[in-house]
Design an enzyme around this catalytic site. Sequence first.
Site, PDB file in Angstrom:
ATOM      1  N   GLY A  14      -5.499 -15.670  46.776  1.00 47.19           N
ATOM      2  CA  GLY A  14      -4.256 -16.405  46.965  1.00 47.19           C
ATOM      3  C   GLY A  14      -3.134 -15.647  47.625  1.00 47.19           C
ATOM      4  N   VAL A  15      -3.391 -14.420  48.140  1.00 42.13           N
ATOM      5  CA  VAL A  15      -2.299 -13.670  48.778  1.00 42.13           C
ATOM      6  C   VAL A  15      -2.241 -13.913  50.288  1.00 42.13           C
ATOM      7  CG1 VAL A  15      -2.224 -11.873  47.023  1.00 42.13           C
ATOM      8  CG2 VAL A  15      -3.744 -11.595  48.983  1.00 42.13           C
TER       9      VAL A  15
ATOM     10  N   THR B 120      -7.259 -15.048  54.191  1.00 42.63           N
ATOM     11  CA  THR B 120      -7.940 -15.906  55.170  1.00 42.63           C
ATOM     12  C   THR B 120      -6.962 -16.533  56.151  1.00 42.63           C
ATOM     13  OG1 THR B 120      -9.629 -16.382  53.513  1.00 42.63           O
ATOM     14  CG2 THR B 120      -9.539 -17.829  55.428  1.00 42.63           C
TER      15      THR B 120
ATOM     16  N   SER C  66      -8.490   3.678  32.365  1.00 45.41           N
ATOM     17  CA  SER C  66      -7.021   3.647  32.403  1.00 45.41           C
ATOM     18  C   SER C  66      -6.387   3.210  31.086  1.00 45.41           C
ATOM     19  CB  SER C  66      -6.552   2.728  33.539  1.00 45.41           C
ATOM     20  OG  SER C  66      -6.992   1.410  33.335  1.00 45.41           O
TER      21      SER C  66
ATOM     22  N   LYS D 206      -0.353  -3.157  38.653  1.00 39.92           N
ATOM     23  CA  LYS D 206      -0.018  -3.014  37.233  1.00 39.92           C
ATOM     24  C   LYS D 206       1.482  -3.137  36.996  1.00 39.92           C
ATOM     25  CE  LYS D 206      -4.080  -0.152  36.197  1.00 39.92           C
ATOM     26  NZ  LYS D 206      -4.578   1.181  35.856  1.00 39.92           N
TER      27      LYS D 206
END
Length: 795
Positions: A369-370, A373, A689, A732
């Site tokens: 969704g960023v 494409t 992490s 993060k």
Amino acid sequence: MVIGFKNDKSVKEKLFIPAELPVLPLRGTVAYPDLIVPLVVGREKSIKLIDEAMGKDRLIGILTQKNPDIEEPDIEDLYTIGTVATIMKMVKMVDGSQRIVVQGICRFKLIEFTQKDPHLRARVLPIFEEYQKDMEVDAMYINLRNLYKKAVEIAPYLSAELAQISSKIESPGNLGDLVASTINISVAERQDILEKIDLKERLKKVTILLNRELETLELSSKIQSHIKEGIDKTQREYYLREQLKAIQKELGEVDERFTEIDELRKKMMEAKMPPEVQKVTEKELDRLSKMSTMSAEYTVARTYIDWLVELPWSYATEDNLVIQDARNILNEDHYDLEKVKKRILEYLAVRKLKTDMKGPILCFVGPPGVGKTSLGKSIARALGRKFMRMSLGGIRDEAEIRGHRRTYVGALPGRIIQGIKKAGSNNPIFMLDEVDKIGMDFRGDPSSALLEVLDPEQNFSFSDHYLEVPFDLSKVMFIATANQLDPIPPALKDRMEVLELPGYTEEEKVMIAKDFLIPKQLEEHGLSQELLGFDDEALKVIVRSYTREAGVRNLEREIATVCRAVAREVAEGKTEKTVVVEDDVHKFLGPIKHYSEVAERTKYSGVATGLAWTPTGGDIIFIEATKMKGKGSLSLTGQLGDVMKESAQAALSYIRSKASDFQIQEDFFEKHDIHIHVPAGAIPKDGPSAGITMMVALVSLLTDRPVRNDVAMTGEITLRGLVLPVGGIKEKVLAARRAGIKNIILPKMNEKDLEEVPETIKESMKFRFIEKVDEAIGSCLYQQGGADDSCVLKE
């Protein structure tokens, strides 16, 4: 050009050659003794020289210029060996120039120049050639004459009269001069012959040059003969084919197959194929013309030829190399993504300076969704190229990339060649979507087949199994997309330039919604800005409380939900504008879907907030720990991976080694069991992490000190209490911001990674960089006895 030859000894005997002669410089021409040469005189000094000579004894000295481009040659620009000549005829032209015909008398050696103006004069030493009978010279003479006759027969620029002239020449020296003046050699080589005073050396040199010219002429004649044979064969086949058509037409048996083959031949010529491809196509066309249309092979061969002639072998779209225009298009289509836009503009700049550069292989990596494409389509629009998209998700068959061999029924080229044909140009933008989701099974490994496609040093001759001829993919700009890099094989990853697209901040999502998503959804739902508007605070509520993602897909869905509700009202007759404000959001979207649970979850001891990276962006996780009577065992739940389990064991071992420092009773671990749980147990979790978070949760449990609810942390720990760096820092940090956390603890060695975090985020949050776990424990835990505010996170 030599127009004649006169071997008259009486001319030499009657003429007295003075010690000083006027010197005529020649450009690109060398005069020889006894040869008649026509000359054009146009320079002012040379015209004066000819006029003076015509009024006296008509004798001149001819010297050749070393450089023919010099208009006014000086003394050092001329050779020192020349030819004494007599002017036989002179004609003045209308333009002021003169046409003269001269005959060479003998060679001369330049002694010194005595005059420069109005023309050159010099003292000369005449050199007369005395020929004495010599067997070797006679043999060289006969050989040279035979070779020259052979050359006259082959060379188109040598007239047949020269063979007759050469046969009448008795002097070997004169024959050598005639050959040197007529064959195709350089001016420097002609001058070299003139300077050879020794007869044997001169004949030897002329023979070498004539042999070289003969080899060239014979090779040229052979090539011409082959070409003629090929043309004759083609013409013969054409006439026979036409006659066959005429006969069939008279018999009423016109074969449509020949029409098809003619059309295919025409397409083949228009395609401008590489020579090796055209050779294969012609061979297949010949096979096709001899097949029966009822044959099973006919359709296979016809389909194969169709693919060959319809591929864009030589057609390419023209790139839009105006940098400003490309920048405007990229900004119109996408908000932010400056790193990617900068890379595309750099490619355009280099393409403008170096037109034959190879296409780059880019890989956009980021959560869903960023805009990975859609960014490919935007790049194609900015460059003015065709856009082709190929989804690789779930592909397990290598033939999808390389195609099937023609021996299989229904064989076709791979999707790369299919996309090139569909694009209609050999330089499209080719997007390989979801390259991290390629599978592998008994049908082959598609990712290995992509190694050649995505290597600029190899893909100029990409060979598809179906075509079996090389196709140049070096002009194609390949763009791969992936949600994460780890599943991509190292060899494939090495061939691509990775550009990471991290998630958006809340402010960026609001801007994207205002500039892109809302106008798009208004148009798709038949609405306009006069009927529906969104308040900024309402958009923030939608982003914060109804979506929790790195991209903007769910945000667009929620906006679409509002648009549908308003569209229904408009369809029912509502005419006034609807403005969605903060208090109206729940009316359209229902109850809040996401809320901050950090304060509620961490008010008890034994719970700490960690930061995790996921393929869909960053997220926060809660580590819960509890104790109970037992025998000192450690339980781990929450579908944890091996690495995460090891981090928990390392944290517990460190605490046990420092039990006295944390004021924990010595026999506590022998009499109690500890259980560590990470909620959302259906989701697999792994990675080192969370080590620091587990450490803090355990210390909180064992010391009965709650963890601050506005602090989140990430980092790997060692048994010595050191904190090691981890990845995904930007994702993060953004996840912590979405959850409302203001303070973050990070490993010291991750301080450099904050450069990727937007300044607005860094200004609104506090960061502490630690090297040892003790620093985190001191910063995160409240004092024993209650949740006071005495513990403040230091930057």
